[in-house]
Scaffold this motif. Structure first.
Motif, PDB file in Angstrom:
ATOM      1  N   GLU A   1       0.856  -1.186   0.000  1.00 31.25           N
ATOM      2  CA  GLU A   1       0.000   0.000   0.000  1.00 31.25           C
ATOM      3  C   GLU A   1       0.885   1.226   0.000  1.00 31.25           C
ATOM      4  O   GLU A   1       1.805   1.345   0.813  1.00 31.25           O
ATOM      5  CB  GLU A   1      -0.905   0.017   1.225  1.00 31.25           C
ATOM      6  CG  GLU A   1      -1.980  -1.036   1.203  1.00 31.25           C
ATOM      7  CD  GLU A   1      -2.924  -0.925   2.389  1.00 31.25           C
ATOM      8  OE1 GLU A   1      -2.504  -0.400   3.443  1.00 31.25           O
ATOM      9  OE2 GLU A   1      -4.066  -1.357   2.261  1.00 31.25           O
ATOM     10  N   LYS A   2       0.590   2.142  -0.922  1.00 29.32           N
ATOM     11  CA  LYS A   2       1.370   3.378  -1.019  1.00 29.32           C
ATOM     12  C   LYS A   2       0.434   4.519  -1.360  1.00 29.32           C
ATOM     13  O   LYS A   2      -0.605   4.329  -1.979  1.00 29.32           O
ATOM     14  CB  LYS A   2       2.420   3.272  -2.133  1.00 29.32           C
ATOM     15  CG  LYS A   2       3.498   2.273  -1.874  1.00 29.32           C
ATOM     16  CD  LYS A   2       4.525   2.322  -2.978  1.00 29.32           C
ATOM     17  CE  LYS A   2       5.874   2.085  -2.383  1.00 29.32           C
ATOM     18  NZ  LYS A   2       6.935   2.761  -3.021  1.00 29.32           N
ATOM     19  N   SER A   3       0.842   5.708  -1.002  1.00 27.63           N
ATOM     20  CA  SER A   3       0.132   6.903  -1.447  1.00 27.63           C
ATOM     21  C   SER A   3       1.170   7.990  -1.690  1.00 27.63           C
ATOM     22  O   SER A   3       2.155   8.090  -0.968  1.00 27.63           O
ATOM     23  CB  SER A   3      -0.907   7.352  -0.427  1.00 27.63           C
ATOM     24  OG  SER A   3      -0.284   7.729   0.765  1.00 27.63           O
ATOM     25  N   LYS A   4       0.927   8.747  -2.736  1.00 31.22           N
ATOM     26  CA  LYS A   4       1.806   9.868  -3.048  1.00 31.22           C
ATOM     27  C   LYS A   4       1.141  11.128  -2.507  1.00 31.22           C
ATOM     28  O   LYS A   4       0.024  11.468  -2.872  1.00 31.22           O
ATOM     29  CB  LYS A   4       2.010  10.009  -4.561  1.00 31.22           C
ATOM     30  CG  LYS A   4       2.868   8.914  -5.144  1.00 31.22           C
ATOM     31  CD  LYS A   4       3.147   9.164  -6.610  1.00 31.22           C
ATOM     32  CE  LYS A   4       4.034   8.092  -7.191  1.00 31.22           C
ATOM     33  NZ  LYS A   4       4.272   8.271  -8.613  1.00 31.22           N
ATOM     34  N   ALA A   5       1.850  11.804  -1.625  1.00 31.71           N
ATOM     35  CA  ALA A   5       1.330  13.036  -1.048  1.00 31.71           C
ATOM     36  C   ALA A   5       1.478  14.161  -2.061  1.00 31.71           C
ATOM     37  O   ALA A   5       2.463  14.228  -2.793  1.00 31.71           O
ATOM     38  CB  ALA A   5       2.071  13.379   0.228  1.00 31.71           C
ATOM     39  N   LEU A   6       0.495  15.009  -2.107  1.00 30.43           N
ATOM     40  CA  LEU A   6       0.585  16.183  -2.966  1.00 30.43           C
ATOM     41  C   LEU A   6       1.632  17.126  -2.397  1.00 30.43           C
ATOM     42  O   LEU A   6       1.775  17.248  -1.184  1.00 30.43           O
ATOM     43  CB  LEU A   6      -0.767  16.882  -3.055  1.00 30.43           C
ATOM     44  CG  LEU A   6      -1.884  16.066  -3.709  1.00 30.43           C
ATOM     45  CD1 LEU A   6      -3.201  16.831  -3.630  1.00 30.43           C
ATOM     46  CD2 LEU A   6      -1.550  15.759  -5.146  1.00 30.43           C
ATOM     47  N   PRO A   7       2.382  17.811  -3.256  1.00 33.71           N
ATOM     48  CA  PRO A   7       3.399  18.734  -2.744  1.00 33.71           C
ATOM     49  C   PRO A   7       2.768  19.873  -1.961  1.00 33.71           C
ATOM     50  O   PRO A   7       1.698  20.357  -2.309  1.00 33.71           O
ATOM     51  CB  PRO A   7       4.095  19.239  -4.008  1.00 33.71           C
ATOM     52  CG  PRO A   7       3.263  18.811  -5.150  1.00 33.71           C
ATOM     53  CD  PRO A   7       2.338  17.744  -4.688  1.00 33.71           C
ATOM     54  N   ILE A   8       3.447  20.271  -0.917  1.00 27.64           N
ATOM     55  CA  ILE A   8       2.966  21.377  -0.084  1.00 27.64           C
ATOM     56  C   ILE A   8       3.627  22.652  -0.576  1.00 27.64           C
ATOM     57  O   ILE A   8       4.824  22.684  -0.838  1.00 27.64           O
ATOM     58  CB  ILE A   8       3.326  21.127   1.386  1.00 27.64           C
ATOM     59  CG1 ILE A   8       2.644  19.856   1.862  1.00 27.64           C
ATOM     60  CG2 ILE A   8       2.967  22.306   2.255  1.00 27.64           C
ATOM     61  CD1 ILE A   8       3.048  19.419   3.249  1.00 27.64           C
ATOM     62  N   GLY A   9       2.831  23.694  -0.726  1.00 34.78           N
ATOM     63  CA  GLY A   9       3.385  24.978  -1.158  1.00 34.78           C
ATOM     64  C   GLY A   9       2.585  25.548  -2.305  1.00 34.78           C
ATOM     65  O   GLY A   9       1.478  25.129  -2.591  1.00 34.78           O
ATOM     66  N   PHE A  10       3.166  26.500  -2.975  1.00 40.19           N
ATOM     67  CA  PHE A  10       2.497  27.184  -4.064  1.00 40.19           C
ATOM     68  C   PHE A  10       2.703  26.433  -5.366  1.00 40.19           C
ATOM     69  O   PHE A  10       3.743  25.813  -5.582  1.00 40.19           O
ATOM     70  CB  PHE A  10       3.037  28.613  -4.209  1.00 40.19           C
ATOM     71  CG  PHE A  10       2.745  29.461  -3.009  1.00 40.19           C
ATOM     72  CD1 PHE A  10       1.489  29.994  -2.819  1.00 40.19           C
ATOM     73  CD2 PHE A  10       3.729  29.709  -2.067  1.00 40.19           C
ATOM     74  CE1 PHE A  10       1.215  30.768  -1.714  1.00 40.19           C
ATOM     75  CE2 PHE A  10       3.469  30.476  -0.961  1.00 40.19           C
ATOM     76  CZ  PHE A  10       2.204  31.013  -0.780  1.00 40.19           C
ATOM     77  N   SER A  11       1.724  26.542  -6.250  1.00 47.38           N
ATOM     78  CA  SER A  11       1.866  25.915  -7.553  1.00 47.38           C
ATOM     79  C   SER A  11       2.648  26.842  -8.480  1.00 47.38           C
ATOM     80  O   SER A  11       2.828  28.024  -8.195  1.00 47.38           O
ATOM     81  CB  SER A  11       0.488  25.616  -8.148  1.00 47.38           C
ATOM     82  OG  SER A  11      -0.229  26.818  -8.326  1.00 47.38           O
TER      83      SER A  11
END
Length: 61
Positions: free
Chosen positions: A37-47
């Motif tokens: 089981e894995k999940s990719k976290a969304l990047p934190i910060g500004f796009s």
């Protein structure tokens, strides 16, 4: 057990190439079931800046 570990490592390498947010892979072996089981976290910060056409030309948001 070495062959099983090798196969599972290859499955994990293959899974990393997929564009997933969450991933669950079950492998059923004689006498046991293994789960990856894995999940990719969304990047934190500004796009990144997005260019749009406004009245005066190009604007960046």
């Amino acid at each position: 057990m070495f062959e099983q570990r090798y196969a599972l490592d290859k499955i994990e390498q293959w899974a990393e190439r997929l564009p997933y947010r969450t991933l669950r892979i079950e492998v059923e072996l004689p006498g046991q079931t293994l789960t990856l089981e894995k999940s990719k976290a969304l990047p934190i910060g500004f796009s990144a800046a997005v260019e749009t056409q406004g009245k005066g030309g190009k604007e960046k948001w």
